[in-house]
Design a protein around this motif. Structure first.
Motif, PDB file in Angstrom:
ATOM      1  N   GLU A 195       0.889  -1.184  -0.054  1.00 56.66           N
ATOM      2  CA  GLU A 195      -0.100   0.113  -0.019  1.00 56.66           C
ATOM      3  C   GLU A 195       0.805   1.440  -0.111  1.00 56.66           C
ATOM      4  O   GLU A 195       1.830   1.371   0.767  1.00 56.66           O
ATOM      5  N   LEU A 196       0.719   1.995  -1.024  1.00 55.52           N
ATOM      6  CA  LEU A 196       1.572   3.548  -1.199  1.00 55.52           C
ATOM      7  C   LEU A 196       0.908   4.398  -0.246  1.00 55.52           C
ATOM      8  O   LEU A 196      -0.260   4.326  -0.120  1.00 55.52           O
ATOM      9  N   SER A 197       1.764   5.446   0.268  1.00 58.20           N
ATOM     10  CA  SER A 197       1.086   6.427   1.002  1.00 58.20           C
ATOM     11  C   SER A 197       0.245   7.412   0.266  1.00 58.20           C
ATOM     12  O   SER A 197      -0.663   8.241   0.600  1.00 58.20           O
ATOM     13  N   SER A 198       0.233   7.242  -0.974  1.00 59.24           N
ATOM     14  CA  SER A 198      -0.473   8.124  -1.989  1.00 59.24           C
ATOM     15  C   SER A 198      -2.004   7.442  -2.123  1.00 59.24           C
ATOM     16  O   SER A 198      -3.015   7.948  -2.574  1.00 59.24           O
ATOM     17  N   GLY A 199      -2.195   6.262  -1.281  1.00 56.01           N
ATOM     18  CA  GLY A 199      -3.396   5.753  -1.506  1.00 56.01           C
ATOM     19  C   GLY A 199      -3.622   4.548  -2.388  1.00 56.01           C
ATOM     20  O   GLY A 199      -4.453   3.806  -2.682  1.00 56.01           O
ATOM     21  N   GLU A 200      -2.537   4.469  -3.524  1.00 51.28           N
ATOM     22  CA  GLU A 200      -2.447   3.463  -4.311  1.00 51.28           C
ATOM     23  C   GLU A 200      -1.951   2.031  -3.888  1.00 51.28           C
ATOM     24  O   GLU A 200      -1.216   2.355  -2.643  1.00 51.28           O
ATOM     25  N   SER A 201      -2.102   1.138  -4.569  1.00 49.24           N
ATOM     26  CA  SER A 201      -1.603  -0.357  -4.208  1.00 49.24           C
ATOM     27  C   SER A 201      -0.647  -0.951  -5.092  1.00 49.24           C
ATOM     28  O   SER A 201      -1.252  -0.538  -6.592  1.00 49.24           O
ATOM     29  N   ILE A 202       0.076  -1.685  -4.815  1.00 48.50           N
ATOM     30  CA  ILE A 202       0.743  -2.510  -5.967  1.00 48.50           C
ATOM     31  C   ILE A 202       0.490  -4.067  -5.488  1.00 48.50           C
ATOM     32  O   ILE A 202       0.688  -4.390  -4.236  1.00 48.50           O
ATOM     33  N   SER A 203      -0.120  -4.848  -6.285  1.00 46.76           N
ATOM     34  CA  SER A 203      -0.442  -6.258  -5.973  1.00 46.76           C
ATOM     35  C   SER A 203       0.056  -6.970  -7.301  1.00 46.76           C
ATOM     36  O   SER A 203      -0.635  -7.033  -8.276  1.00 46.76           O
ATOM     37  N   GLU A 204       1.197  -7.648  -7.331  1.00 48.25           N
ATOM     38  CA  GLU A 204       1.575  -8.289  -8.547  1.00 48.25           C
ATOM     39  C   GLU A 204       2.802  -9.356  -8.228  1.00 48.25           C
ATOM     40  O   GLU A 204       3.209  -9.522  -7.100  1.00 48.25           O
ATOM     41  N   THR A 205       2.577 -10.475  -9.094  1.00 47.71           N
ATOM     42  CA  THR A 205       3.624 -11.527  -8.882  1.00 47.71           C
ATOM     43  C   THR A 205       4.638 -11.358 -10.163  1.00 47.71           C
ATOM     44  O   THR A 205       4.187 -11.319 -11.501  1.00 47.71           O
ATOM     45  N   LEU A 206       5.776 -11.427  -9.715  1.00 44.50           N
ATOM     46  CA  LEU A 206       7.027 -11.105 -10.684  1.00 44.50           C
ATOM     47  C   LEU A 206       7.376 -12.336 -11.007  1.00 44.50           C
ATOM     48  O   LEU A 206       8.037 -13.265 -10.427  1.00 44.50           O
ATOM     49  N   PRO A 207       7.761 -12.792 -12.494  1.00 46.34           N
ATOM     50  CA  PRO A 207       8.441 -14.054 -12.903  1.00 46.34           C
ATOM     51  C   PRO A 207       9.849 -13.729 -12.667  1.00 46.34           C
ATOM     52  O   PRO A 207      10.599 -12.810 -12.670  1.00 46.34           O
ATOM     53  N   TYR A 208      10.401 -14.992 -12.523  1.00 39.77           N
ATOM     54  CA  TYR A 208      11.819 -15.176 -12.423  1.00 39.77           C
ATOM     55  C   TYR A 208      12.668 -14.644 -13.828  1.00 39.77           C
ATOM     56  O   TYR A 208      12.076 -14.746 -14.787  1.00 39.77           O
ATOM     57  N   GLY A 209      13.761 -13.648 -13.690  1.00 40.21           N
ATOM     58  CA  GLY A 209      14.192 -13.059 -14.483  1.00 40.21           C
ATOM     59  C   GLY A 209      13.759 -11.680 -15.033  1.00 40.21           C
ATOM     60  O   GLY A 209      14.302 -11.160 -15.980  1.00 40.21           O
ATOM     61  N   ASP A 210      12.788 -11.363 -14.164  1.00 35.57           N
ATOM     62  CA  ASP A 210      12.082 -10.014 -14.770  1.00 35.57           C
ATOM     63  C   ASP A 210      12.707  -8.645 -13.777  1.00 35.57           C
ATOM     64  O   ASP A 210      13.243  -9.087 -12.521  1.00 35.57           O
ATOM     65  N   LEU A 211      12.340  -7.492 -14.047  1.00 37.18           N
ATOM     66  CA  LEU A 211      12.928  -6.192 -13.471  1.00 37.18           C
ATOM     67  C   LEU A 211      12.011  -5.267 -13.703  1.00 37.18           C
ATOM     68  O   LEU A 211      11.564  -5.074 -14.909  1.00 37.18           O
ATOM     69  N   ILE A 212      11.526  -4.574 -12.755  1.00 38.95           N
ATOM     70  CA  ILE A 212      10.486  -3.725 -13.057  1.00 38.95           C
ATOM     71  C   ILE A 212      10.613  -2.631 -11.744  1.00 38.95           C
ATOM     72  O   ILE A 212      10.976  -2.633 -10.827  1.00 38.95           O
ATOM     73  N   THR A 213      10.143  -1.377 -12.351  1.00 36.57           N
ATOM     74  CA  THR A 213      10.276  -0.212 -11.249  1.00 36.57           C
ATOM     75  C   THR A 213       8.800   0.262 -11.092  1.00 36.57           C
ATOM     76  O   THR A 213       7.987   0.521 -12.220  1.00 36.57           O
ATOM     77  N   TYR A 214       8.513   0.767  -9.764  1.00 34.32           N
ATOM     78  CA  TYR A 214       7.218   1.597  -9.628  1.00 34.32           C
ATOM     79  C   TYR A 214       7.906   3.030  -9.254  1.00 34.32           C
ATOM     80  O   TYR A 214       8.506   3.118  -8.356  1.00 34.32           O
ATOM     81  N   PRO A 215       7.057   4.100  -9.464  1.00 33.71           N
ATOM     82  CA  PRO A 215       7.495   5.538  -9.019  1.00 33.71           C
ATOM     83  C   PRO A 215       6.947   5.475  -7.621  1.00 33.71           C
ATOM     84  O   PRO A 215       5.748   5.062  -7.314  1.00 33.71           O
ATOM     85  N   LEU A 216       7.980   6.169  -6.744  1.00 28.46           N
ATOM     86  CA  LEU A 216       7.684   6.461  -5.582  1.00 28.46           C
ATOM     87  C   LEU A 216       8.529   7.355  -4.989  1.00 28.46           C
ATOM     88  O   LEU A 216       9.674   7.231  -5.121  1.00 28.46           O
ATOM     89  N   THR A 217       7.980   8.625  -4.500  1.00 24.46           N
ATOM     90  CA  THR A 217       8.858   9.455  -4.120  1.00 24.46           C
ATOM     91  C   THR A 217       9.833   9.318  -2.794  1.00 24.46           C
ATOM     92  O   THR A 217       9.057   8.492  -2.062  1.00 24.46           O
ATOM     93  N   PHE A 218      10.558  10.138  -2.510  1.00 21.54           N
ATOM     94  CA  PHE A 218      11.313  10.034  -1.176  1.00 21.54           C
ATOM     95  C   PHE A 218      10.472  10.185   0.086  1.00 21.54           C
ATOM     96  O   PHE A 218      10.719   9.448   0.921  1.00 21.54           O
ATOM     97  N   GLU A 219       9.705  10.949   0.018  1.00 20.48           N
ATOM     98  CA  GLU A 219       8.930  11.363   0.876  1.00 20.48           C
ATOM     99  C   GLU A 219       7.496  10.436   1.064  1.00 20.48           C
ATOM    100  O   GLU A 219       7.122  10.137   2.156  1.00 20.48           O
ATOM    101  N   GLY A 220       7.316   9.726  -0.046  1.00 23.49           N
ATOM    102  CA  GLY A 220       6.226   8.517   0.149  1.00 23.49           C
ATOM    103  C   GLY A 220       6.820   7.324   0.717  1.00 23.49           C
ATOM    104  O   GLY A 220       8.158   7.245   0.918  1.00 23.49           O
TER     105      GLY A 220
END
Length: 602
Positions: free
Chosen positions: A507-532
């Protein structure tokens, strides 16, 4: 030198080999902040041969940008009257090659290694390590001491009450060599003796007349103990009294400063130690330059620094090629390129070291080389930053399954909390994502690790400031120097066949959420500020581990940054890229695209 109690305006310079950087720090409200920064060519070499010329030029730029008058008749106005002048002026220096030392000890992997750690921690470049068991003949060691002409020698050897004969033999080599200092001809070379106290009288007999001998406490008084502080403090004293006093213009600069001038890498090391101490974390810092790469670390409250003298991005770029091999650089290049073409581009960079990439293709190649330079420098650091070797351990039945041994590396990627990158290729990368991925690929952090870069290379000035005004140094470092890139979450372990690797529920402080299953070998980025913040649970799957055991979920509260949260499910121990060329290119392009590393078209 007296330091005023009420400090509001601070001027600091760093005299580098090429440029002299000046920063002006002012107290705004309750906080110290960077006001302006100036820069000018360093003038320690001919035709000027006066380091203060470059310092004054850099300060004049600061005056122009800030509107504050600092200089008066080539002197620095102190203290500040509110509108003009500064309260303190401090400086670091690596001009003229920095502090160059030789160290010696009886056993190469014990006292000689402790002496090397003391010298590197003080900010010096270690030109050679002489030991009784280094395999060289006496005349070869004498020739080496004469040839290198260091700024000073650190002589150690023997625990207290241990061998006298061997450490005296080392002193006899120095006596026979009659070493001459690199700078200045009218003074004796400083030699610091930090060995067996039983040998002090004999060492004095050998070296007191031919060198400027200084005796400090043994840096390895027992096999189980290392006492580096007295030797490091003496190195700093002698750096000021002898080396700096002989360099062109430094006597004048020493008169201007309110605190002793410190070697640039020594000051960076102080700041890394201050960060680790204040935040109670394990830290790795890296400064990748044109000729050398410095790596600093604090693990288990133990500080270590190494200098990879042959790994850099311009003058030493061909050494990176020689040490890593063409195939290791090639594996990071995200397009097809002929081997000869890549080799020629690297050699051209060495011939024209001051050039910078002009096209996206050149930038990608430079960043591929940087990954290997950083990886090699970190490997060297890991092999040097070890627990004390030669320690005898009493083992009982409870230690039967304890595999830890003396001399093992202290670098533990699982416990690493923060990586701080510095140097042009990281600090000036066109996109911050590029700096973040270069460090992830090179250091392969495990578990949860934050990453940051030094925005304008202020760490040396802030390091020396931390010895006088810790609060000001920390505030400017956090607010103006450090750019937080984000957090990397990387489970360790590997799989033969790709399966699910990481389950993310945040759960992000912005109110959004991340719910995901990442496969082996993958690389992914989600934006999140330092204050968040991002709070929740992350579960490694199918045998992977995030530090709590295989497949064990962990509760987290993560901080972001300019880039955000990066989930790296590419595996560790070992990490590898596909052997198949088309598969490798496909993977690289996918990772670069998912982190938005490069623009779509040149």
């Amino acid at each position: 030198m007296s330091i005023p109690e009420n400090i509001n305006v601070i001027l600091a310079t760093d005299c580098g080999s090429t440029t002299t950087k000046a920063i002006l720090i002012e107290k705004v409200g309750d906080e110290f902040r960077l006001r302006v920064r100036g820069e000018a060519p360093t003038t320690v070499e001919a035709p000027f041969e006066d380091v203060t010329r470059g310092v004054i030029n850099a300060i004049e730029e600061v005056e122009e940008l800030s509107g504050r008058q600092i200089l008066k008749n080539s002197d620095i106005q102190t203290p500040s009257d509110g509108m003009n002048g500064v309260d303190i002026y401090i400086s670091t220096s690596s001009a003229g090659g920095g502090l160059q030392m030789m160290v010696s000890g009886v056993v190469k992997t014990m006292t000689a290694e402790s002496a090397e750690r003391a010298a590197l921690g003080a900010g010096s470049i270690v030109m050679d390590v002489i030991a009784s068991n280094d395999g060289r003949l006496p005349h070869e060691r004498i020739e080496r001491i004469r040839h290198l002409r260091p700024d000073m020698i650190l002589l150690s050897g023997g625990i207290d009450g241990g061998t006298v004969k061997h450490v005296v033999e080392l002193a006899e080599l120095i006596e026979a060599a009659k070493p001459q200092p690199r700078l200045g001809s009218g003074y004796k070379l400083p030699v610091i003796y930090a060995g067996n106290k039983e040998a002090r009288d004999k060492i004095r007999e050998r070296l007191e007349d031919v060198t400027d001998l200084q005796v400090v406490d043994n840096l390895r008084p027992t096999l189980e103990e290392e006492n580096l502080a007295p030797a490091r403090e003496k190195i700093h004293d002698l750096f000021m009294e002898h080396v700096m006093a002989q360099a062109p213009g430094y006597k004048k600069l020493m008169h201007l400063t309110d605190a002793p001038i410190m070697p640039t890498p020594g000051a960076v090391g102080l700041l890394i130690q201050a960060i680790a101490e204040d935040e109670e974390i394990d830290v790795v810092g890296v400064d990748i330059g044109g000729a050398t790469t410095d790596v600093f670390s604090v693990f288990e409250e133990t500080f270590n620094r190494t200098v990879s003298a042959n790994l850099g991005m311009s003058y030493s770029v061909a050494n990176v090629l020689a040490e890593s091999g063409l195939e290791n650089i090639l594996r990071w290049v995200p397009f097809e390129i002929d081997n000869a073409d890549l080799r020629n581009r690297i050699v051209n960079k060495m011939i024209r070291p001051t050039t910078i990439p002009q096209t996206l293709t050149e930038l990608k190649i430079e960043q591929a080389i940087a990954r290997e330079a950083l990886r090699l420098a970190f490997e060297q650091h890991k092999s040097f930053a070890t627990s004390l070797k030669g320690v005898q351990r009493a083992r009982d039945i409870s230690d039967t399954f304890d595999q830890s041994m003396a001399g093992e590396t202290l670098v533990n990627l699982e416990s690493l909390d923060l990586i701080v990158g510095s140097g042009g290729v990281l600090s000036h990368a066109p996109r911050r994502q590029q700096a973040m991925l270069m460090m992830i690929d090179a250091f392969l952090p495990e578990g949860i690790t934050e990453l940051a870069v030094d925005s304008i290379f202020m760490m040396p000035q802030l390091g020396v400031l931390s010895t006088l005004h810790r609060q000001a140094a920390t505030q400017v470092f956090e607010k103006d120097c450090l750019i937080r890139l984000g957090t990397c979450i990387a489970p360790f372990g590997s799989m033969r066949k790709p399966k699910e690797a990481l389950k993310i529920d945040l759960e992000l402080s912005s109110g959004e959420s991340i719910s995901e299953t990442l496969p082996y070998g993958d690389l992914i980025t989600y934006p999140l500020t330092f204050e968040g913040t991002a709070t929740g649970e992350i579960t490694p799957l199918n045998g992977l581990d995030l530090g709590k055991g295989k497949n064990s979920p962990i509760k987290v509260e993560l901080r972001g940054g300019i880039v955000g949260l990066t989930f790296d499910a590419r595996g560790r121990r070992p990490f590898g890229l596909p052997d198949d060329e088309s598969e490798r290119l496909s993977k690289l392009l996918h990772w670069y695209e998912s982190m938005n590393i490069y623009p779509d078209e040149e």
